[in-house]
Design a protein around this motif. Sequence first.
Motif, PDB file in Angstrom:
ATOM      1  N   SER A   2      18.826  41.859  18.139  1.00 29.31           N
ATOM      2  CA  SER A   2      17.895  40.780  18.446  1.00 29.31           C
ATOM      3  C   SER A   2      16.866  41.232  19.478  1.00 29.31           C
ATOM      4  N   LYS A   3      17.315  41.956  20.498  1.00 31.90           N
ATOM      5  CA  LYS A   3      16.402  42.462  21.529  1.00 31.90           C
ATOM      6  C   LYS A   3      15.375  43.411  20.916  1.00 31.90           C
ATOM      7  N   VAL A   4      15.852  44.279  20.036  1.00 33.09           N
ATOM      8  CA  VAL A   4      14.977  45.256  19.387  1.00 33.09           C
ATOM      9  C   VAL A   4      13.930  44.547  18.529  1.00 33.09           C
ATOM     10  N   ALA A   5      14.371  43.575  17.737  1.00 36.17           N
ATOM     11  CA  ALA A   5      13.453  42.865  16.845  1.00 36.17           C
ATOM     12  C   ALA A   5      12.354  42.154  17.622  1.00 36.17           C
ATOM     13  N   VAL A   6      12.729  41.460  18.668  1.00 34.84           N
ATOM     14  CA  VAL A   6      11.756  40.693  19.455  1.00 34.84           C
ATOM     15  C   VAL A   6      10.796  41.617  20.189  1.00 34.84           C
ATOM     16  N   PHE A   7      11.312  42.740  20.709  1.00 35.03           N
ATOM     17  CA  PHE A   7      10.475  43.665  21.466  1.00 35.03           C
ATOM     18  C   PHE A   7       9.356  44.244  20.595  1.00 35.03           C
ATOM     19  N   TRP A   8       9.670  44.535  19.328  1.00 33.63           N
ATOM     20  CA  TRP A   8       8.696  45.168  18.441  1.00 33.63           C
ATOM     21  C   TRP A   8       8.041  44.171  17.486  1.00 33.63           C
ATOM     22  N   ASP A   9       8.114  42.892  17.765  1.00 34.32           N
ATOM     23  CA  ASP A   9       7.562  41.880  16.867  1.00 34.32           C
ATOM     24  C   ASP A   9       6.089  42.143  16.577  1.00 34.32           C
ATOM     25  N   CYS A  10       5.269  42.192  17.626  1.00 38.43           N
ATOM     26  CA  CYS A  10       3.853  42.580  17.505  1.00 38.43           C
ATOM     27  C   CYS A  10       3.122  41.841  16.389  1.00 38.43           C
ATOM     28  N   ASN A  11       3.336  40.560  16.274  1.00 39.55           N
ATOM     29  CA  ASN A  11       2.703  39.745  15.234  1.00 39.55           C
ATOM     30  C   ASN A  11       1.690  38.801  15.874  1.00 39.55           C
ATOM     31  N   PRO A  12       0.389  39.088  15.736  1.00 38.41           N
ATOM     32  CA  PRO A  12      -0.624  38.238  16.367  1.00 38.41           C
ATOM     33  C   PRO A  12      -0.801  36.897  15.666  1.00 38.41           C
ATOM     34  N   TYR A  13      -0.072  36.693  14.557  1.00 39.91           N
ATOM     35  CA  TYR A  13      -0.230  35.463  13.793  1.00 39.91           C
ATOM     36  C   TYR A  13       0.922  34.470  13.988  1.00 39.91           C
TER      37      TYR A  13
END
Length: 450
Positions: A259-270
């Motif tokens: 979960s930490k990894v997913a959120v850290f690399w989310d990088c979704n401006p939308y």
Amino acid sequence: MKSKLYTIAAVCLLFISCGKQEKIVVSASDFRAAVDTVSEIMIHDIFSPPVASRIYAYPNIAAYEVIAQNSKTYSSLQGQLNGLDSIPTLDSKAGVNQKLAAIIAHMEVSKQLIFSEDALEKFRDSLYKKWEGENSKEFEVSKEYGLKVAERIKKWMGKDNYKQTRTLPKFSVFASQPGRWQPTPPAYMDGVEPHWGEIRTMVLDSASQFKPTAAIPFSLDKKSAYFKEVMEIYNISLKISEGLKKSEESKSNPVPEESKVAVFWDCNPYVTVSQGHMMFAKKKNTPDAHWIGITKIACVKTNADFEKTVYAYTKTSIGIFESFISCWDEKYKSNMVRPETVINQNIDENWKPLLQTPPFPEYTSGHSVVSTCSAALLTTIFGDNFAFVDDSEIPFGLPKRNFTSFKAAAKEAANSRMYGGIHYRAAVENGVVQGQNIGDFIISKLKMLK
């Protein structure tokens, strides 16, 4: 009489010293500040990841071409990048401060690529005032040259087919066609940049030069390879959800690392947030901005000088630009449906991915392609096993993460897309191969160091 002569001499010396202006000092941190300013504006203006790659690449190239003139270390990109030639030559006797001219060229090109020009002009004008006060003659001659280079880069940039793609048709959605991408909740946005594969490449021969292995054919047969990938994502998400639930119930249970990894690399401006009848965008980094941030971290850690800093930003941003063209070319050719759509329609109508699904087709994973390519290029600049602390997401409320190398960071970024429930394994793994191929090609073809 002697006292009068001494007084006159002192006055003359004072006049001469006041009239003489020192050379303007420009540091690597000044260039990083210019890039940071563009990043902040870009995030504020909410540009898509592909368009963001263009916002980074051209200004950095403009700055690089200035510092490459008459350099004993760096080679011009004229004749190396598709369509780039005729960079104004620099007269070594003209008194141009190349560092100063490089930042001016960067800001001038950046201004044409963003919406909030006033914010950049405010930053620029404060620097202009400072530099002019320090040495007006040096400032003017440096500004003149910087603007000449910027104009050449802008003309080159204007022929990359970007303007033409603004008027092309939107992506057509055929919901009745199995396996074809469809808009996803909560905003159900149209497909972003469906014609980005038509943008002129800089180093690649074409957008499809490193076309990945074909996507796994869509199938709802439970024994098919595709359905197994769907179930893998579904089961991963259930495991993470269970871990998050336990963590909320008791502090003794840690938040799942996935979960930490997913959120850290989310990088979704939308990412959109709904509050009652209101829906608004949540400001976030793009994958481009995250890797440009990592480039900054590496430059600061190694105390890279001005020229090496410009070189690092330029080489990385070229790779990011090429990666998005290659990846988006495949995305809109394969038009693969996202896990969220398949799972909601066929397995669990209430299922939601950990991350909000981005508004474009699934195959291949953009972050996998971009991250792998960026890591390959940064490794050539700063070396393998380059340990660093990634604090680029702190402005967005996320903690630091430690990495033993650029490649380790890229691997985690790629895996984050499965943890987040927005990509299948094939899109991630084949995206990594695609990104590595692009990076290797750029490394072999671009000769930036003499």
